[in-house]
Design a protein around this motif. Sequence first.
Motif, PDB file in Angstrom:
ATOM      1  N   ASP A 211       0.812  -1.232   0.000  1.00  0.00           N
ATOM      2  CA  ASP A 211       0.000   0.000   0.000  1.00  0.00           C
ATOM      3  C   ASP A 211       0.833   1.264   0.000  1.00  0.00           C
TER       4      ASP A 211
ATOM      5  N   LEU B  55       2.416   2.049  -3.273  1.00  0.00           N
ATOM      6  CA  LEU B  55       1.366   2.496  -4.187  1.00  0.00           C
ATOM      7  C   LEU B  55       1.032   3.960  -3.938  1.00  0.00           C
ATOM      8  N   ASN B  56       0.908   4.255  -2.623  1.00  0.00           N
ATOM      9  CA  ASN B  56       0.570   5.616  -2.235  1.00  0.00           C
ATOM     10  C   ASN B  56       1.590   6.628  -2.709  1.00  0.00           C
TER      11      ASN B  56
ATOM     12  N   THR C 233       3.744   6.320  -5.159  1.00  0.00           N
ATOM     13  CA  THR C 233       3.706   6.452  -6.614  1.00  0.00           C
ATOM     14  C   THR C 233       2.543   7.350  -7.023  1.00  0.00           C
ATOM     15  N   GLU C 234       1.429   7.137  -6.362  1.00  0.00           N
ATOM     16  CA  GLU C 234       0.239   7.923  -6.668  1.00  0.00           C
ATOM     17  C   GLU C 234       0.489   9.409  -6.343  1.00  0.00           C
ATOM     18  N   THR C 235       1.118   9.618  -5.191  1.00  0.00           N
ATOM     19  CA  THR C 235       1.434  10.990  -4.783  1.00  0.00           C
ATOM     20  C   THR C 235       2.335  11.658  -5.812  1.00  0.00           C
TER      21      THR C 235
ATOM     22  N   ARG D 121       2.589  10.965  -8.913  1.00  0.00           N
ATOM     23  CA  ARG D 121       1.874  11.209 -10.152  1.00  0.00           C
ATOM     24  C   ARG D 121       1.019  12.474 -10.025  1.00  0.00           C
ATOM     25  N   LEU D 122       0.287  12.550  -8.886  1.00  0.00           N
ATOM     26  CA  LEU D 122      -0.576  13.715  -8.677  1.00  0.00           C
ATOM     27  C   LEU D 122       0.238  14.999  -8.600  1.00  0.00           C
TER      28      LEU D 122
ATOM     29  N   SER E  28       6.405  13.105  -0.314  1.00  0.00           N
ATOM     30  CA  SER E  28       6.271  11.647  -0.255  1.00  0.00           C
ATOM     31  C   SER E  28       6.628  11.141   1.129  1.00  0.00           C
TER      32      SER E  28
END
Lengths: 129, 302
Positions: free
Chosen positions: B3, B6-7, B9-11, B13-14, B41
């Motif tokens: 998790d 993933l978080n 990577t998502e951060t 990207r955003l 991050s």
Amino acid sequence: MKQYELVILVDDNETAIFLNKDIIEEECRDAKILSYTNSQEFIDDCIENAKSWFSVPSLLLLDINMPGKFGFDVLDELEDDFDEFDLLDIVLVTSSDLNRDIEVASRFHCINGYIIKPLTKEKLIEGLN
Amino acid sequence: MNDSLLNITETHRLLNRQLKKAFPEGKHSTSGVEKLIELVSNSYSYFDEERRLNRRAEEISNKELKEINSELESKNAFLDSFNYGLAHDVKNHTANLRGLLQMLFKYQKKGDTEVVTAITKKLELSVNQMSSILDGFLFLSAAEGSFEGDRSEINATELEEMVRLETNYLIEGRDLQMTFDFNIDGLSYSQHILRIILVNLISNSLKFARKEVKTVVHARMTKKEDRLLIDVVDNGIGMNLDDENSTMFKLFDKRRKNTEAKGFGIGLFMIKRILDSNKGDIEIVSKLREGTKVRIHLPIDL
């Protein structure tokens, strides 16, 4: 825009003063400009010079987040002391877009506008309306 | 992938998307922005850790649950002020950089080289300030301030130069006598940590100087048996310690009212963290309108 005779800049950051002064020099060509990096010094000078400051059209550009007295503390302290304080146009110039700061600002009747840094000519005109 | 990854990577990207929006031509993307992404991050991984703690809490006894709750509360309080301070400082300097760039373009067009030079200096200063703020936050978010592995023989001249450079922006146009007296021959320590301590103490001395007198700041380092002593003495506005002492090491404790000596940002908080994790100690003697003496004790060998 109103013809200000006096513009007072209060911001603890020298660079912000440098930038704001440049905009004001161009937009308020005939105005005398005073700047303060220490909010307490501004309060002291304001108390001493209230009569002359408030007798001409004056504008105050005030930062919120400063060491020592915050912008809101400054207004708290001065608002009650002078009836003429209403004559002064006050615009907050801050890097904060936090709701809690905007909300506190809205509770001060003496505040004319709220500008998010950096100050520009357009933001100044809009802030004063 | 778990998790937390993933978080992050998502951060990333955003954030990248937001940055592209803010700087569509990619012109102003600098390593500072990369650092910022990394930092945010890191902040998110703190949250992940909290979530893991929360999950575990569901499975264990009430007593332990209570303990974990209080740990979470203090961590949340830390994160709140950490995030608030980061957001404020970064926003402030980003606004300055934007403003300076706009001003630079204006005066370049006018061909006013004198003003352009002045703006360029301010830009350089702003970038330096921003980068030292980011360094500070990275330091706080990454390590707990311990430095094993970062030891080297301290070069006193080099250290003095670094400290002067980093505090230079507070000096301009000031009547100042600043002296350095480092008696630390052969000292092996973390230069990074000494620099953070000195820069922050001296910055406070300069920020809280009395306007009506010549500013005097004296920094001294001495070895005394197995300890290193760092003294910074000033003739500034001073503090009422009865009132200040208990809260002065908090993060961004700038909101207190009605006292003259306030406004420590992350500086003293960082020093406190360094001292906590290196078994150090701090003594402060201060008098309103007379000045402040700070002495830091650090064991040389842990």
